[in-house]
Enzyme design. Structure first.
Site: not given
Ligand code: 3PG
Ligand code: MG
Length: 352
Positions: A37, A178, A306, A329
């Site tokens: 990132r 999930k 991820g 997300g």
């Molecule tokens: C992630 O790693 O999905 C983003 O950086 C968002 O992080 P968060 O879900 O803690 O807001």
């Protein structure tokens, strides 16, 4: 898709620029364990430097700090050090973890003012955080002239292709633990796909109660384990014939071949979610087989989330995927058809 205006349109010479990046990276022993990132944020920072910005103030959240002790655990310093190694330029400063300020996650305008203080413009390049309406991603965009960074734009363009007129066949591969996390995406994209392949723990949920209105392909066979353990006794069984008390921890060889054949003839592929517990080598073959199949596909291929991103790296095929999303997300919410607050807060690009 409506795109936000690009940092390329901004006049940044001699300006102080606040950049929100997503530098939320995994740490290990006080060091950055995976700098993907950070690397992904470099093109925008380099552009600002090349265009003569006086100062580039980079901010990001790191982890989900809650307690006082978390302040040491999630201090931005290791990230700052890695960024400095990758891009040594005195005009770049890295602010402390935005989530150390309690206002951040409440989209507090007071904290946004603190961030904006002394800055001339704001660039949001944090695609991975664009689904969060936080001070550094949303409120601050209303206080300064706001622009989208190159990574944010590239993510919207590549993921956006999946929402438009895709080249067919369009194959979606979904997995992970999930089903709840993926239902929205599959509802939105799945009915437009030619084939939806489901593996992982999620497949069991779908088999037991299918929430979808379209056909999905479930595994034919599975690597069953006698217990949830890396060294558990295991055997390959038909998917409908799991011995009582046993767990399916990977898709079996027949399923791998069937999924790979579907992926091979696709012109568009979206993959999110592993096929099993690939952290354990004995249950990793199915996930790696999918990773290789996606890489071998000649069409437009996108991997998000991820775990699947980690799997394509571990399988050594990352450079043969068309687009690897930096957002988990955020990519799911975008593909669910939702608006991302971090994107909406930036004025739209002029139509040309
Ligand atoms: C992630 O790693 O999905 C983003 O950086 C968002 O992080 P968060 O879900 O803690 O807001
Ligand atoms: Mg390829």
């Amino acid at each position: 898709m409506k795109l936000p205006r690009s940092v390329r349109e901004a006049d940044v010479a001699e300006k102080t620029v606040l950049v929100r990046a997503d530098l939320n990276v995994p740490l290990e022993d006080g060091r950055v364990a995976d700098d993907s990132r950070i690397r992904a944020s470099l093109p925008t920072l380099q552009l600002l430097l090349d265009e003569g910005a006086r100062e580039v103030r980079v901010c990001s959240h790191l982890g989900r700090p809650k307690t006082e002790e978390d302040r040491a655990k999630y201090a931005i310093e290791p990230v700052r050090a890695r960024l400095r190694e990758l891009l040594p330029d005195d005009r770049i400063t890295v602010l402390e973890n935005t989530r150390f300020n309690a206002g951040e996650t409440k989209n507090d305008e007071g904290f946004a003012r603190e961030l904006a203080d002394g800055c001339d413009l704001y660039v949001n390049d944090a695609f991975g955080s664009a689904h969060r309406a936080h001070s550094s991603t949303e409120a601050v965009a209303h206080l300064l002239p706001a622009y989208a960074g190159l990574l944010l734009l590239a993510e919207l363009e590549h993921l956006g292709r999946l929402l438009g007129d895709v080249e067919r066949p369009f194959v979606i591969v979904s997995g992970g633990a999930k089903v709840e996390d993926k239902v929205g995406v599959l509802q939105n994209l799945g009915s437009r796909a030619d084939r939806v392949l489901i593996g992982g723990k999620m497949a069991e949920d779908v088999r037991d109660s299918n929430p979808f209105t379209f056909d999905v392909a479930l595994p034919r066979d599975v690597v069953a384990a006698g217990s949830f353990d890396a060294e558990a006794e295991s055997r390959i069984v038909p998917y409908d014939d799991l011995p009582a008390g046993w767990l399916g921890l990977d898709i079996g060889p027949e399923t791998r071949d069937a999924f790979a054949a579907e992926i091979a003839q696709a012109q568009t592929v979206f993959w999110n979610g592993p096929m099993g517990v690939f952290e354990w080598p004995r249950f990793a073959d199915g996930t790696f087989a999918v990773a290789r199949a996606v890489a071998d596909c000649e069409g437009f291929t996108v991997v998000g989330g991820g775990d699947s991103v980690r799997a394509v790296h571990e399988a050594g095929v990352a450079d043969r995927i068309s687009w690897i999303s930096t957002g988990g997300g955020a990519s799911l919410e975008l593909l669910e058809g939702k608006e991302l607050p971090g994107v909406t807060a930036i004025p739209a690009a002029e139509r040309c």
